[in-house]
Design a protein around this motif. Structure first.
Motif, short mmCIF file in Angstrom:
data_model
loop_
_atom_site.label_atom_id
_atom_site.label_comp_id
_atom_site.label_asym_id
_atom_site.label_seq_id
_atom_site.Cartn_x
_atom_site.Cartn_y
_atom_site.Cartn_z
N HIS A 88 -7.96 16.76 -3.26
CA HIS A 88 -7.88 16.92 -4.71
C HIS A 88 -6.40 16.93 -5.11
CE1 HIS A 88 -12.16 17.88 -5.55
NE2 HIS A 88 -12.13 18.23 -4.27
N LEU A 89 -6.07 16.10 -6.08
CA LEU A 89 -4.70 15.94 -6.57
C LEU A 89 -4.65 16.32 -8.04
CD1 LEU A 89 -1.76 14.88 -6.26
CD2 LEU A 89 -2.67 12.60 -6.76
N TYR A 90 -3.70 17.19 -8.41
CA TYR A 90 -3.54 17.66 -9.77
C TYR A 90 -2.13 17.30 -10.23
CZ TYR A 90 -7.28 20.66 -7.93
OH TYR A 90 -8.42 21.13 -7.32
N GLY A 91 -2.02 16.66 -11.39
CA GLY A 91 -0.70 16.28 -11.87
C GLY A 91 -0.77 15.59 -13.22
N PRO A 92 0.38 15.17 -13.76
CA PRO A 92 0.41 14.49 -15.06
C PRO A 92 -0.47 13.24 -15.06
CG PRO A 92 2.62 15.10 -14.35
CD PRO A 92 1.72 15.35 -13.18
N ALA A 93 -1.10 12.96 -16.18
CA ALA A 93 -2.07 11.87 -16.28
C ALA A 93 -1.54 10.53 -15.75
CB ALA A 93 -2.55 11.74 -17.72
N PRO A 94 -0.28 10.13 -16.03
CA PRO A 94 0.19 8.83 -15.54
C PRO A 94 0.32 8.73 -14.03
CG PRO A 94 1.56 9.62 -17.37
CD PRO A 94 0.73 10.77 -16.91
N LEU A 95 0.24 9.84 -13.32
CA LEU A 95 0.44 9.80 -11.87
C LEU A 95 -0.58 8.91 -11.18
CD1 LEU A 95 1.81 10.78 -9.28
CD2 LEU A 95 0.38 12.83 -9.37
N ILE A 96 -1.81 8.92 -11.65
CA ILE A 96 -2.84 8.10 -10.99
C ILE A 96 -2.53 6.62 -11.15
CG2 ILE A 96 -4.40 8.05 -12.98
CD1 ILE A 96 -5.31 8.31 -9.20
N ASP A 97 -1.93 6.22 -12.27
CA ASP A 97 -1.55 4.82 -12.45
C ASP A 97 -0.45 4.42 -11.46
OD1 ASP A 97 -3.33 4.54 -14.59
OD2 ASP A 97 -1.83 5.21 -16.04
N ILE A 98 0.50 5.33 -11.24
CA ILE A 98 1.57 5.07 -10.28
C ILE A 98 0.99 4.88 -8.88
CG2 ILE A 98 3.59 6.09 -9.15
CD1 ILE A 98 4.15 7.55 -11.81
N LEU A 99 0.05 5.73 -8.51
CA LEU A 99 -0.55 5.61 -7.19
C LEU A 99 -1.37 4.34 -7.06
CD1 LEU A 99 -1.76 9.29 -6.60
CD2 LEU A 99 0.27 8.18 -5.69
N ASN A 100 -2.14 4.02 -8.08
CA ASN A 100 -3.00 2.84 -8.02
C ASN A 100 -2.21 1.56 -7.85
OD1 ASN A 100 -5.44 4.23 -8.14
ND2 ASN A 100 -5.57 4.10 -10.37
N ILE A 101 -1.07 1.45 -8.55
CA ILE A 101 -0.28 0.23 -8.42
C ILE A 101 0.39 0.15 -7.05
CG2 ILE A 101 1.93 1.05 -9.39
CD1 ILE A 101 1.98 -1.65 -10.96
N GLN A 102 0.78 1.28 -6.51
CA GLN A 102 1.34 1.30 -5.15
C GLN A 102 0.29 0.86 -4.14
OE1 GLN A 102 4.38 2.14 -3.87
NE2 GLN A 102 5.43 2.84 -5.69
N PHE A 103 -0.90 1.41 -4.25
CA PHE A 103 -1.96 1.06 -3.31
C PHE A 103 -2.42 -0.38 -3.49
CE2 PHE A 103 -3.16 5.81 -3.35
CZ PHE A 103 -2.28 6.06 -2.30
#
Length: 303
Positions: A88-103
């Motif tokens: 489970h990851l908790y953080g600012p909403a844009p963080l998931i976009d950063i991760l998705n583009i990296q992956f």
């Protein structure tokens, strides 16, 4: 029940003088929580004997690089190491976009479930709650949306009085109920009263993490009477103008906050690279709040 904090990194902005960007582990009864994940976090985990696949929850305070740039590497390494358990990851909403583009561009397919929970930088919010632990986020004042995190222990069990347990030959099956304050009755009508067989439960403990922030009124209620307060102390107070410009705190301001909220102990961190010797920051904090300490990497601090 164990409740302690391991400092993995306590530097601001850049690694300097063997200090690493912000990251720390909270160990609550052998449950591991990671707060922030600056560069080099996974190396620090390895250095101090923490198995990353035992971490079930990660909290990211804000999206400045020194607080999250180690995250992609850590999540990828967990994948390479065969992680199967949920994370489970908790953080600012844009963080998931950063991760998705990296992956996406590294063609990384996680073999474990990653559940993302966006934090709210505007209001105090409960992120995680069980019978024994509550984790909340609360707003801080920085150049980008930022939250602090507070860990509150649930009601602790009473302490059994061993001599009386043995004297009255209390059946083992009744011990858990007695520790929770529940009276019990034996098969022959024997009365086992919790008030007579236990000592009062120890006080519940709490830990608050105040990442990059100006010292300001809005978060004071969120950290009242915390046992251990980690608060950034980027500058000495002779640089308060620079602190205000960059939305950071001085060691004096952090100490004033600790005093105001009646914290039991202040743990300092997020030191500017301009300070090789941290003693002046500590002395300044202790001039206002006696029970202040420098966080040191590799050290565990009891809550």
């Amino acid at each position: 029940m164990k409740f302690e904090v391991l400092i993995l990194g306590n530097s601001s902005a850049t690694p300097m003088y063997e200090r690493h960007p912000t990251a720390q582990i909270v160990n609550f009864n052998e449950q591991l929580f990671l707060i922030d994940c600056g560069e080099g976090t996974q190396m620090q985990l390895h250095r101090y004997g923490i198995k990353s696949n035992k971490i079930a929850h990660i909290f990211i305070s804000h999206l400045h690089g020194d607080h999250y740039l180690g995250l992609v590497g850590l999540l990828s390494s967990m994948n390479l190491h065969g992680r199967k358990s949920d994370l489970h990851l908790y953080g600012p909403a844009p963080l998931i976009d950063i991760l998705n583009i990296q992956f996406k561009y590294s063609d990384t397919q996680l073999r474990y479930n990653l559940f993302f929970h966006a934090t709210n930088p505007e209001v105090e919010t409960v992120l995680l709650q069980s019978a024994m632990l509550k984790v909340s986020s609360f707003p801080l004042l920085h150049r980008v949306p930022t939250t602090g995190f507070r860990f509150d222990e649930g009601k602790r069990a009473a302490t059994l009085i061993k001599e009386r347990i043995e004297e009255f030959k209390v059946p083992t099956v009744f011990l858990p109920q007695l520790k929770r304050g529940i009276d019990c009755e034996g098969l022959q009508g024997q009365q086992y009263r919790a008030s007579e067989l236990t000592l009062p439960a120890p006080a519940s403990r709490s830990y608050a993490f105040c990442s990059d922030t100006r010292a300001f009124a809005a978060y004071i209620n969120s950290i009242q009477q915390v046992d251990l307060l980690y608060h950034e102390t980027t500058f000495q107070h002779d640089m308060v103008d620079r602190a205000q410009e960059t939305f950071h705190s001085t060691s004096l301001e952090a100490a004033q906050v600790a005093k105001q909220v009646e914290a039991k102990k202040l743990l300092m961190g997020h030191y500017s690279a301009r300070y090789k010797d941290l003693t002046p920051l500590l002395e300044e904090a202790r001039s206002e709040f006696a029970n202040a300490a420098l966080s040191m990497e590799g050290n565990w601090y009891k809550v």
